[in-house]
Structure formats: structure tokens, C-alpha cells
Design an enzyme around this catalytic site. Structure first.
Site, short mmCIF file in Angstrom:
data_model
loop_
_atom_site.label_atom_id
_atom_site.label_comp_id
_atom_site.label_asym_id
_atom_site.label_seq_id
_atom_site.Cartn_x
_atom_site.Cartn_y
_atom_site.Cartn_z
N TYR A 69 -6.92 5.23 8.69
CA TYR A 69 -7.87 4.72 7.69
C TYR A 69 -7.49 5.27 6.32
O TYR A 69 -7.22 6.47 6.17
CB TYR A 69 -9.30 5.17 8.03
CG TYR A 69 -9.83 4.51 9.28
CD1 TYR A 69 -10.37 3.22 9.23
CD2 TYR A 69 -9.76 5.15 10.51
CE1 TYR A 69 -10.83 2.60 10.38
CE2 TYR A 69 -10.22 4.53 11.67
CZ TYR A 69 -10.75 3.26 11.60
OH TYR A 69 -11.20 2.64 12.73
N SER A 70 -7.46 4.38 5.32
CA SER A 70 -7.22 4.83 3.95
C SER A 70 -8.38 5.72 3.51
O SER A 70 -9.54 5.40 3.77
CB SER A 70 -7.13 3.63 3.01
OG SER A 70 -6.06 2.79 3.37
N CYS A 252 -3.86 -3.23 -1.46
CA CYS A 252 -4.37 -2.67 -0.21
C CYS A 252 -5.39 -3.62 0.41
O CYS A 252 -6.27 -4.15 -0.29
CB CYS A 252 -5.01 -1.30 -0.47
SG CYS A 252 -5.41 -0.41 1.05
N GLU A 292 0.03 -1.30 0.81
CA GLU A 292 -0.45 -0.74 2.09
C GLU A 292 -1.39 -1.77 2.70
O GLU A 292 -2.53 -1.91 2.26
CB GLU A 292 -1.17 0.59 1.86
CG GLU A 292 -1.52 1.26 3.17
CD GLU A 292 -1.75 2.76 2.95
OE1 GLU A 292 -0.75 3.50 2.98
OE2 GLU A 292 -2.90 3.15 2.73
N TYR A 294 -2.74 -3.82 6.50
CA TYR A 294 -2.92 -3.51 7.93
C TYR A 294 -3.39 -4.73 8.70
O TYR A 294 -3.78 -5.72 8.10
CB TYR A 294 -3.93 -2.36 8.09
CG TYR A 294 -5.08 -2.39 7.12
CD1 TYR A 294 -6.19 -3.20 7.33
CD2 TYR A 294 -5.06 -1.61 5.95
CE1 TYR A 294 -7.24 -3.24 6.44
CE2 TYR A 294 -6.12 -1.65 5.04
CZ TYR A 294 -7.21 -2.46 5.30
OH TYR A 294 -8.24 -2.51 4.40
#
Length: 294
Positions: A69-70, A252, A292, A294
Site C-alpha cells: 500500500y502506498s 499513481c 506507480e 497496481y
């Protein structure tokens, strides 16, 4: 510092608090979660934390794999004592298209664990990890932040550091910051009250925030829903000029956000008579391009 905890040798954090941060009518469930870290575990803005959910995966008969998790807070944490860390977690749920009901067999193990955990829960964590999303070393560089949904997490950390905390980093920041955040509905705007306070705190012209609320806004390009790539296209000259003047761009969110953004930028570059692949290569080699997803 000692070696960071890793998934084979995790550390134990304690859940202090969690709260839903989208309105009741916004789709899904997104929570802001604050964990107290064990003594000596530190991180910086833009890094990620591994969470190891308890239990065994019935499919593999092994422990569940860690989830990254960021980190959504600055190095000082939301309570500013340097011992907490905040995460922005979307509960991963799968809706059966036939019935419209949530299928519990397909829910995200780690996100549901965190979004249901009560204060006091001991949470196994590892890390922090990540060098991709760190703030520029030059405090006069412009920062461009493009986020979808919970991808805003690292940028909340950036903006608290640059505009809220009374630190040298804030006083030294001589660049400008520009956030573009995409969400489906205005009830899903994450951290908007905090961002409003930052706009008040920042020097005039130093912080710009654009929201792309896809189900409520239309873009001026084809009249369809407004997504982050349209905000970039509508501000294309500014985007290219800032990067050509040394800005760092950060992206992100879900990985599906990048292809339309790159397509949009390629079109804009063509209109400007630029070779897009050369331009992107130049920005990447200058460490101005940080992704980044996901």
C-alpha cells in the site's frame, strides 16, 4: 538504520484508527487507516508498506502473500510524533454481474482485513520499500501529481510536507505543485477538506488542484466523461512547459490509467510537432517521470 522488516521477518504494528472517507452515496468503500509502527521503523513520503494479512490461502495452503500500500502520510505521521503511518485502502469487492450482489468468495483478503479491523488489532507489516515516488531532491523543482482514486495516497503525503507541516521542507519549497485527481463521483473526492486547507496555506499560485469527476463532468475534447487524461490534454501546453523546465511528474493509481494518458500525450506531442518517444525518453532519463500503478 537496522534492516527493514521483510515479509519473512515482519514487524508488528497496531491499528489506532480507521474511518471511511467517501460519502455514503459514493461507490465502494475507501478508508483512511492509521497504524502505530514499532520503535525504530521509519519511512519517507512516496514509499510503500507491505501488509501481511493473517491466515492461510485455501488455494495454496500457504500464508497469504503480502499486499503493498502506498503510504498516505508524511514521515511524521498524522499525529506528528514520527511513530505512525497512514494508508488509504479501497475495500476490494467483486460484484456478481448477474445478481449485482457482492461475491464474498472473491473479495480482496488484505483490504477487507484492514477495512474491518478494530482499533488495537496487531497488524504484521514489512518495509518500507520504494524509491520510484520520492520527492525531487531540488526543492525548487515543480511537482505534477496525477492520481486516480486511492492513488492519491502518496500525494497526500507530498502535499502535507510541502504545504502543512511547519518544517524546513515546507519553508524551502520554491516550486509549484499541481494535483490532478480522478474519481467517479464528487462524494468520492478523497481528502478534499485537507486539500482545501492546503490551497489556503500555499503561497499564491504555488498549488493548483484539478478534479476529474468522471460521472459528473464532461471534457471539452469529445464531450464525453472527464478523466485525468482530458485534464492533461486541456492543459497540455502547461504540462509540457513545466516538464521541459525540469518539473517531476508522478502517476499513481490503477494500471489502466496509464495507456489513455500516454495516448493523449502522444497526440498532443504530434500536434506540437514533437517526437513523443524521444520526449518521454528524455524525461525518463532526467528522472522526471515516476509511475506507480497496481
Amino acid at each position: 538504520p537496522l534492516t527493514s522488516p521483510n515479509p519473512n521477518n515482519p514487524a508488528t504494528a497496531t491499528l489506532l484508527a480507521r474511518t471511511r472517507i467517501i460519502s455514503d452515496d459514493a461507490p465502494g468503500d475507501i478508508q483512511h487507516i492509521i497504524l502505530r509502527l514499532p520503535e525504530g521503523m521509519h519511512y519517507v513520503e512516496g514509499q510503500s508498506l507491505s501488509v501481511l494479512p493473517p491466515g492461510v490461502d485455501a488455494k495454496t495452503n500457504k500464508k497469504y502473500s503480502p499486499r503493498l500500500y502506498s503510504i498516505a502520510s508524511t514521515r511524521y505521521g498524522d499525529v506528528l510524533d514520527g511513530n505512525t503511518i497512514s494508508l488509504c485502502v479501497r475495500r476490494a469487492e467483486y460484484y456478481d454481474p448477474a445478481t449485482g450482489a457482492v461475491d464474498p468468495a472473491k473479495k480482496g483478503v488484505c483490504s477487507n482485513y484492514l477495512c474491518d479491523a478494530m482499533p488495537g488489532t496487531q497488524v504484521s507489516v514489512a518495509g518500507p520499500v520504494g524509491k520510484t515516488m520520492l520527492l525531487p531532491s531540488d526543492s525548487n523543482d515543480d511537482v505534477i501529481m496525477i492520481a486516480t482514486g486511492t492513488g492519491v495516497a502518496p500525494f497526500r503525503g507530498f502535499m502535507h510536507r510541502l504545504f502543512m507541516e511547519d518544517t524546513v521542507a515546507r519553508h524551502m519549497f520554491g516550486g509549484t505543485a499541481w494535483l490532478v485527481l480522478g474519481v467517479p463521483t464528487s462524494g468520492g473526492l478523497l481528502y478534499k477538506q485537507e486539500f482545501d486547507a492546503m490551497l489556503q496555506n500555499a503561497n499564491p499560485g504555488q498549488l493548483k488542484i484539478d478534479y476529474a469527476i468522471s460521472r459528473e463532468m464532461t471534457n471539452s475534447i469529445d464531450g464525453g466523461k472527464l478523466y485525468v487524461q482530458h485534464v492533461i490534454a486541456q492543459n497540455a501546453d502547461e504540462f509540457f512547459d513545466r516538464l521541459d523546465n525540469g518539473a517531476s511528474a508522478y502517476f499513481c493509481g490503477l494500471k489502466g490509467m496509464m495507456p489513455p494518458i500516454l495516448e493523449t500525450l502522444e497526440e498532443v506531442a504530434a500536434q506540437k510537432g514533437l517526437d513523443w518517444s524521444e520526449k518521454l525518453k528524455q524525461w525518463k532519463s532526467n528522472h522526471q517521470w515516476h509511475v506507480e500503478v497496481y
